[in-house]
Write a protein that holds these residues in place. Structure first.
Motif, short mmCIF file in Angstrom:
data_model
loop_
_atom_site.label_atom_id
_atom_site.label_comp_id
_atom_site.label_asym_id
_atom_site.label_seq_id
_atom_site.Cartn_x
_atom_site.Cartn_y
_atom_site.Cartn_z
N GLN A 6 0.84 -1.18 0.00
CA GLN A 6 0.00 0.00 0.00
C GLN A 6 0.88 1.23 0.00
OE1 GLN A 6 -3.16 -1.92 3.14
NE2 GLN A 6 -3.48 0.21 2.62
N THR A 20 -5.41 10.13 -2.98
CA THR A 20 -5.51 8.80 -3.60
C THR A 20 -4.58 7.85 -2.92
OG1 THR A 20 -6.17 9.67 -5.76
CG2 THR A 20 -5.21 7.46 -5.72
N ARG A 22 -3.10 3.88 -2.93
CA ARG A 22 -2.88 2.81 -3.91
C ARG A 22 -2.66 1.48 -3.23
NH1 ARG A 22 2.29 1.05 -6.96
NH2 ARG A 22 1.52 0.04 -8.85
N HIS A 24 -1.42 -2.41 -4.36
CA HIS A 24 -0.80 -3.18 -5.43
C HIS A 24 -0.58 -4.61 -4.98
CE1 HIS A 24 1.77 -3.92 -8.93
NE2 HIS A 24 2.60 -4.52 -8.11
N ASP A 73 -3.75 -3.45 -9.47
CA ASP A 73 -3.87 -2.16 -8.79
C ASP A 73 -5.31 -1.79 -8.50
OD1 ASP A 73 -1.17 -0.79 -10.75
OD2 ASP A 73 -1.14 -1.55 -8.69
N LEU A 75 -7.24 1.51 -6.67
CA LEU A 75 -7.03 2.84 -6.13
C LEU A 75 -8.27 3.30 -5.37
CD1 LEU A 75 -5.43 4.62 -9.24
CD2 LEU A 75 -4.29 3.38 -7.40
#
Lengths: 114, 110
Positions: A6, A20, A22, A24, A73, A75
Motif C-alpha cells: 500500500q 488517492t 494505492r 498493489h 492495482d 485505487l
C-alpha cells in the motif's frame, strides 16, 4: 506473506484536498477490497472489486471512489477529504471472494485529515 | 445495534491460562465465519475459519452456534505470543461484504 503493498503508508493532508491511496498486489487475485478501521468500529468495507473495471460499494462508501484498471492495482480516492475520513485504511485481496476463503491484508495506510 | 458484537476486553491472563471469547451476530443469513488476529499497528491475519461442526487447530478451538447466533474462540495454554486483538468476522453467503467485530484484546502476562 501475500504480495500486497500500500502506498503511501502515512499521509497527513488538509480538509478539502483530494487524496488517492494505492493498493498493489502480485498474487493475481481477482477480488480486491478497501476497508477503514476506526476505534470501536472494527474494519468496515468501503468498496470492493471483483475484476478489472468491476467494482461495488460497501458499507461506508460515501465520500470515496475507486478504480481498477489493472488486475494488480486498486485505487481509493477521497475527492475532498474531511476530518471524519481520518482513519487507517487497509487493502485486502481474495482469490475466490470472501465467502469462500480468506482475505489477505496489506500493511495499512494511516491517513490524517487536518 | 452492531451486526457483529464482541467484548472489547482487555482480557489479561497469565501464561498457561485458558481464555474464551464470544462473538454474537445479528444477521441470521450469515454463512461464513472466521477469526482473525491483529497485532498492534499491524494488518489482520486469518487465525481460523469456523465450521458448523466446530474445529480445532492446535491450542485453538472455534465453535459456532447458529441457533443462538454466536461464535466462540477458546485458547488453551496461553503463550505470550498470543497477545493480540482477535476479530470475529461473518459473511452472508455468496456476498463479499464481510462484517468485522471491533475486536477483543488479549494480553498474556508472564
Amino acid at each position: 506473506d501475500a504480495g500486497i503493498t500500500q502506498s503511501p503508508r502515512h499521509k497527513v493532508t488538509e480538509t478539502g484536498t483530494p487524496v488517492t491511496l494505492r493498493c498493489h498486489q502480485t498474487e493475481n487475485h481477482r477480488y480486491m477490497y478497501w476497508y477503514r478501521q476506526d476505534p470501536g468500529h472494527g474494519l468496515r468495507l468501503i468498496h470492493y472489486s471483483y475484476g478489472v473495471k468491476d467494482t461495488d460499494k460497501g458499507e461506508v462508501s460515501d465520500g470515496y471512489s475507486v478504480s481498477r484498471s489493472k488486475t494488480e492495482d486498486f485505487l481509493l480516492t477521497l475527492e475532498s477529504a474531511t476530518s471524519s475520513q481520518t482513519s487507517v485504511y487497509f487493502c485486502a485481496i481474495s482469490e475466490l471472494g470472501s465467502s469462500y476463503n480468506e482475505q489477505f491484508f496489506g500493511p495499512g495506510t494511516r491517513l490524517t485529515v487536518l | 445495534r452492531k451486526e457483529v458484537e464482541q467484548d472489547p476486553g482487555p482480557f489479561n491472563v497469565p501464561e498457561g491460562a485458558t481464555v474464551a471469547f464470544n462473538c454474537t451476530y445479528s444477521n441470521s443469513a450469515s454463512q461464513s465465519f472466521f477469526w482473525y488476529r491483529q497485532d498492534c499497528r499491524k494488518e489482520p491475519k486469518l487465525l481460523m475459519s469456523v465450521y458448523s461442526s466446530g474445529n480445532e487447530d492446535g491450542r485453538f478451538t472455534a465453535q459456532l452456534n447458529r441457533a443462538s447466533q454466536y461464535i466462540s474462540l477458546l485458547i488453551r495454554d496461553s503463550k505470550l505470543s498470543d497477545s493480540a486483538t482477535y476479530l470475529c468476522v461473518v459473511t452472508p453467503w455468496n456476498n463479499n461484504d464481510m462484517r468485522f467485530g471491533a475486536g477483543t484484546r488479549l494480553t498474556v502476562k508472564p
